[in-house]
Design an enzyme around this catalytic site. Structure first.
Site, PDB file in Angstrom:
ATOM      1  N   SER A 262       9.532  -3.632   5.007  1.00  0.00           N
ATOM      2  CA  SER A 262       9.090  -2.470   4.240  1.00  0.00           C
ATOM      3  C   SER A 262       8.378  -2.926   2.976  1.00  0.00           C
ATOM      4  CB  SER A 262      10.294  -1.594   3.850  1.00  0.00           C
ATOM      5  OG  SER A 262      11.021  -1.181   4.987  1.00  0.00           O
ATOM      6  N   SER A 300       8.939   0.024   9.619  1.00  0.00           N
ATOM      7  CA  SER A 300       8.675  -0.310   8.229  1.00  0.00           C
ATOM      8  C   SER A 300       8.791   0.920   7.332  1.00  0.00           C
ATOM      9  CB  SER A 300       7.261  -0.895   8.094  1.00  0.00           C
ATOM     10  OG  SER A 300       7.065  -1.475   6.829  1.00  0.00           O
ATOM     11  N   ASP A 302       7.206   2.121   4.232  1.00  0.00           N
ATOM     12  CA  ASP A 302       6.075   1.901   3.327  1.00  0.00           C
ATOM     13  C   ASP A 302       5.956   3.142   2.450  1.00  0.00           C
ATOM     14  OD1 ASP A 302       5.634  -0.424   4.891  1.00  0.00           O
ATOM     15  OD2 ASP A 302       4.477   0.769   6.307  1.00  0.00           O
TER      16      ASP A 302
END
Length: 384
Positions: A262, A300, A302
């Protein structure tokens, strides 16, 4: 006392040990677009302060502490009484950033932005509220309440993440130690145990100065980078990751643990922007990631947040408030600054990081500086 001692020892020893090697991307000749501020850091935005608590300790049975806390205060200690207009954006939402429901509803960031590891969000959240109460500062509406913004990335490859080693005192230290000026990068604070592009990574920062309607404004980015696979890494347009086949963390055969990580991006500016414009700024951080090869994997987190320190009237409730803003037709320089500062902050995190061995002997190798310079030179991408 033992915890405090290990923090102090790290802070004293690490800079001396690393001083012989360039710690920022520009020192290695990496070319970037745009004009940075004096420190090339988020703290180039006046009033913004940053503090780190870094926890490094070896425990019995191969366990290792490699984690920490980073605090970003939009207006320094004044953040407790004076909120800032803000917006946020999730490029891919396999992660956590608390406080965003009220931030989106109100358009305001009330207090600091805190960064840590995934399993320490609860501790940091509660400790941030307790710290705020001890400062004796109620929020702008007069009630003793807080909805802190705490964001995370996962450091469980190098850190004994289920040991819950981040304590309230560590949160206090990051907040109390927040300062302006140069910002420590790499294996520090919340980024201590982080990995990106299967290389050791962590905290990175950068800034840009732009002109809008004849006035100079600064935009700064700070990242806690912990995402991406090796072959995706691109620096200055050069596919660097493909030229570094060794010491992969997740894409090697039968890795000890898998994942694609991340990234948290914190964006600050002194340009007068309204909340919806700051959400637009936050979205542009994704383009900075794209320049470095990111594809926003399914696994992830983000998540990006942007705030403006320009409006000094926020927090007042005794009169009608008037707000200025950059016209939408003139906002492009700030969009470009966001992309450029985010891109450079990520590369700074990679360059500043150093090899680390952590929990159960697992390790992450840092980006080799000499190899990076060789690849850039071969591609004609070294800065003049």
């Amino acid at each position: 006392m033992g915890r405090l001692l290990r923090i102090i020892l790290f802070l004293l020893v690490a800079p001396a040990a690393l001083a012989a090697d360039p710690q920022r991307a520009r020192d290695l000749g990496v070319p970037f677009d745009g004009t940075p501020g004096p420190w090339n850091a988020i703290t180039d935005v006046a009033g913004v302060t940053v503090g780190h608590t870094t926890l490094i300790e070896n425990l019995p049975e191969g366990r290792a502490v490699r984690t920490g806390v980073t605090a970003i205060l939009p207006r320094g200690r004044d953040s407790l009484m004076r909120p800032a207009f803000a917006g946020w954006f999730a490029l891919n939402g396999n992660g956590e950033m608390t406080g965003t429901t009220w931030l989106e509803e109100s358009g305001q960031l009330e207090g600091p932005v805190m960064l840590t590891n995934t399993h320490s969000v609860g501790t940091v959240h509660q400790a941030t509220i307790a710290w705020r109460i001890r400062q004796g500062a109620p929020d702008a509406s007069g009630y003793w309440w807080a909805l802190p913004v705490v964001a995370e990335t996962w450091d469980g490859h190098l850190n004994d993440i289920n040991g819950f080693h981040v304590k309230p005192a560590d949160v206090d230290a990051a907040l109390d130690g927040a300062a302006s000026g140069p910002v420590a990068e790499g294996n520090v604070g919340g980024g201590t145990g982080m990995i990106c592009y299967e290389l050791k990574c962590g905290i990175g920062t950068a800034s840009r100065v732009v002109e809008v309607l004849g006035a100079p404004y600064t935009l700064g980015a700070l990242v806690q980078a912990n995402y991406g696979m090796r072959d995706e890494l691109v620096i200055a347009g050069v596919p660097v990751g493909r030229a570094l086949p060794d010491h992969r963390v997740y894409s090697e055969p039968e890795p000890a643990s898998g994942g694609d990580g991340s990234i948290i991006v914190v964006l600050a500016t002194d340009a007068p922007l309204l909340p919806h414009q700051l959400e637009r700024i936050a979205r542009r951080a994704a383009l900075g990631l794209g320049r470095n090869g990111a594809i926003a994997h399914n696994g992830s987190g983000d998540i990006f947040i942007a705030f403006s320190t320009a409006d000094e009237s926020l927090g007042r409730s005794d009169r009608l408030l008037s707000h200025q803003s950059v016209p939408n037709d003139e906002i492009d320089p700030l969009f470009a600054a966001t992309v450029q500062a985010t891109e450079e902050a990520i590369v700074n995190a990679l360059v500043a990081a150093r090899d680390m061995t952590g929990d159960q002997g697992r390790y992450a190798k840092a980006l080799p500086h000499a190899k990076l310079q060789e690849l850039l030179a071969a591609s004609g991408q070294t800065a003049p």
